[in-house]
Scaffold this motif. Structure first.
Motif, PDB file in Angstrom:
ATOM      1  N   CYS A 322       3.496   4.500   1.741  1.00  0.00           N
ATOM      2  CA  CYS A 322       4.206   3.265   2.055  1.00  0.00           C
ATOM      3  C   CYS A 322       4.001   2.289   0.889  1.00  0.00           C
ATOM      4  N   ASN A 324       2.772  -0.573   0.766  1.00  0.00           N
ATOM      5  CA  ASN A 324       1.495  -1.280   0.713  1.00  0.00           C
ATOM      6  C   ASN A 324       0.392  -0.396   0.156  1.00  0.00           C
ATOM      7  N   CYS A 325       0.383   0.788   0.615  1.00  0.00           N
ATOM      8  CA  CYS A 325      -0.639   1.706   0.118  1.00  0.00           C
ATOM      9  C   CYS A 325      -0.376   2.045  -1.343  1.00  0.00           C
ATOM     10  N   CYS A 338       1.657   3.074   8.754  1.00  0.00           N
ATOM     11  CA  CYS A 338       0.557   3.958   8.440  1.00  0.00           C
ATOM     12  C   CYS A 338      -0.754   3.338   8.915  1.00  0.00           C
ATOM     13  N   CYS A 341      -1.894   0.217   7.055  1.00  0.00           N
ATOM     14  CA  CYS A 341      -1.116  -0.976   7.370  1.00  0.00           C
ATOM     15  C   CYS A 341      -1.431  -1.477   8.767  1.00  0.00           C
ATOM     16  N   CYS A 350       5.353  -1.873   6.360  1.00  0.00           N
ATOM     17  CA  CYS A 350       5.000  -0.494   6.069  1.00  0.00           C
ATOM     18  C   CYS A 350       6.248   0.370   6.047  1.00  0.00           C
TER      19      CYS A 350
HETATM   20 ZN   LIG Z   1       1.740   1.391   5.410  1.00  0.00          ZN
END
Ligand SMILES: [Zn+2]
Ligand SMILES: [Zn+2]
Length: 496
Positions: A322, A324-325, A338, A341, A350
């Motif tokens: 995602c 953010n990751c 995920c 998130c 996410c």
């Molecule tokens: Zn995420």
DNA sequence: ATCTTCGGACACTCAATGAG
DNA sequence: TCATTGAGTGTCCGAAGATC
């Protein structure tokens, strides 16, 4: 220069960050409710980049400005339309690097509970016995090293891995990899804590992750987990505990699945190792993903003595992290939102990151010539380091293993109730990206995408199968990516 | 002590290539 | 046509630096 909307968001974020002394991260994460739904977000902020739009200064997927944003999940949401055009958007913007940082977890913290619980009895082994066993059970996930045996069958995180605390269940984990290894929800919900707290707005399956955005106080952890350790004495385990529940590793299964009977047998065979492992749990603070960390010194020495012993399981990646990751360079999972998130309250943002489309029409120059199969036997007699296959144990009858068997070194693998040619991704020496595609000594099984494709025939991609390439490496940078020294041949051949 | 950043190892994909 | 190669591109580990 037009200021992209992303920048505006970013600036807002910076102003709104009011770190509170307590729960700093949480406040950072939550103080700005995210207004956009995922779809809205996608519409408004997520602009797919046309292929090849930015073929720049990317470094293995990192870009400079991209990195400067890394810490801010919310800022990330708004300012980070995608990792690729973000780069161009933000190039030249002066970003305050102090603009928050709430998103990051320690790398081990995202390991799913099911992962932590380990593969075939792995959670109990806490290290491994023989490398072969280690391999089979894939105990080397970061978390594995911290696990201790728990006769009750419930897997707990041990007190040492700070961020392993509240993991949500991993229902959706790794579906794509595993047709054969669908997790039962029961398996996945091993992880329970007595003092969970509800967090508004999150479903119960989610809220586990939220109470400790980071690590809980150590004391707390110890209180909860101490019993595990106290019981983890060697005397405790002199009597063989019942086989723990079988669980799924995040790593691709490396051997064919065991039947329950096999598993039980296998577990018994590990008995002695169990006790030593239990008495000396591997409290590695460092999550060593490829924990080539045998628990037993004996094995360690064995390993030293026998360099052919193999230890490194393959790290498994999600197909698409995602945003953010990705931004935080942290482990993601298949679920949306995920785990990470969820943990940080970034569920709204996410979404899958976008991936470039590979160029077509790029000439690559000649490939190494293939050797006819009839020559394989003799070619494999080579004693050069190209004999990658030498490591593998022989596969089960009917599965062709590597061409040469004489080199299979005796390891404890023979103790196992199974043999396997399905060992994936074996490597020894330096198997990684040695910088030259032709000098990689790795032995890897063909693609593990579907987790485990049985039966394998052991793939062999060693140079010894091939005559010298015609035009050695003159073409090595045809694609123009000068950063890429990576060329482990992961998906190499199959002799069939 | 804990959190964040990010370099780089390595995993994965898939179009080009080559053999049959 | 299909197996294989290997470049392209992505994930994320884990050490170092920053911050509390
Ligand atoms: Zn995420
Ligand atoms: Zn994620």
């Amino acid at each position: 220069m037009n200021i992209p909307p992303q920048q505006q968001y970013q600036e807002q974020d910076q102003q709104q960050q009011q770190p509170s002394p307590l729960l700093k991260q949480e406040s950072q994460i939550k103080q700005e409710p995210i207004q956009l739904s995922t779809s809205q977000y996608q519409q408004q902020n997520f602009q797919p980049v046309p292929p090849y739009a930015s073929q720049q200064q990317q470094h293995h997927g990192h870009t400079q400005s991209y990195n400067s944003l890394q810490g801010s999940p919310i800022g990330a949401l708004n300012s980070y339309s995608n990792p690729y055009n973000l780069n161009s958007h933000l190039m030249g913007l002066s970003m305050q690097s102090g603009s928050t940082s709430a998103a990051s977890l320690t790398s081990s913290s995202l390991a799913p509970a099911s992962v932590a619980a380990g593969g075939i009895g792995a959670s109990n082994i806490s290290g491994s016995t023989t490398p072969a066993i280690a391999y089979a059970s894939a105990p080397s996930s970061p978390i594995m090293n911290n696990l201790q045996y728990n006769p009750s069958g419930n897997s707990h995180y041990n007190q040492n891995s700070s961020s392993l605390y509240h993991q949500p269940t991993y229902q959706q984990q790794h579906q794509q990899y595993s047709n054969q290894h669908t997790y039962s929800s029961q398996q996945q919900q091993q992880h329970q804590h007595s003092n969970q707290h509800s967090v508004q707005g999150l479903s119960s399956s989610n809220l586990t992750s939220s109470f400790y955005p980071t690590s809980p106080p150590l004391q707390h952890q110890q209180q909860q987990y101490q019993p595990q350790q106290q019981h983890g004495t060697s005397t405790q385990f002199n009597a063989m505990p019942p086989a723990p529940p079988r669980q799924q590793s995040q790593y691709a299964p490396l051997v064919p699945p065991l039947s329950d009977a096999q598993y039980a047998q296998y577990h018994q065979l590990l008995g002695s190792t169990f006790s030593s492992a239990a008495s000396t749990p591997y409290h590695s603070n460092q999550s060593t993903p490829y924990s080539s960390m045998p628990t037993s010194p004996t094995l360690e020495y064995q390993q030293l003595a026998d360099p052919n012993m193999v230890q490194k399981p393959k790290r498994r990646q999600v197909k698409n992290a995602c945003v953010n990751c990705q931004k935080a360079c942290k482990k993601c999972d298949e679920g949306r939102p995920c785990t990470r998130c969820i943990k940080y309250g970034l569920t709204d943002t996410c979404v899958d990151s976008t991936r470039k489309v590979r160029k077509k029409g790029v000439k690559r120059g000649p490939y190494k010539r293939r050797i006819p199969q009839t020559q394989i036997g003799s070619a494999s007699a080579s004693t050069t380091p190209t004999m990658r296959h030498a490591v593998l144990p022989n596969g089960p009858a009917g599965y062709m293993s590597e061409p040469v068997t004489a080199l299979n070194s005796p390891t404890q693998s023979h103790l196992l109730p199974f043999t396997s040619s399905a060992i994936g991704s074996l490597e020894f020496g330096y198997g990684g990206n040695a910088g030259s595609s032709s000098s990689s000594y790795s032995f890897q099984h063909p693609r593990m995408e579907n987790s485990y494709v049985a039966p394998y025939t052991t793939s062999y991609s060693g140079p010894s199968l091939y005559t010298a390439p015609y035009g050695m490496n003159d073409y090595s940078n045809v694609g123009g990516n000068t950063n890429n020294t990576n060329n482990t041949n992961n998906n190499s051949s199959n002799l069939s």
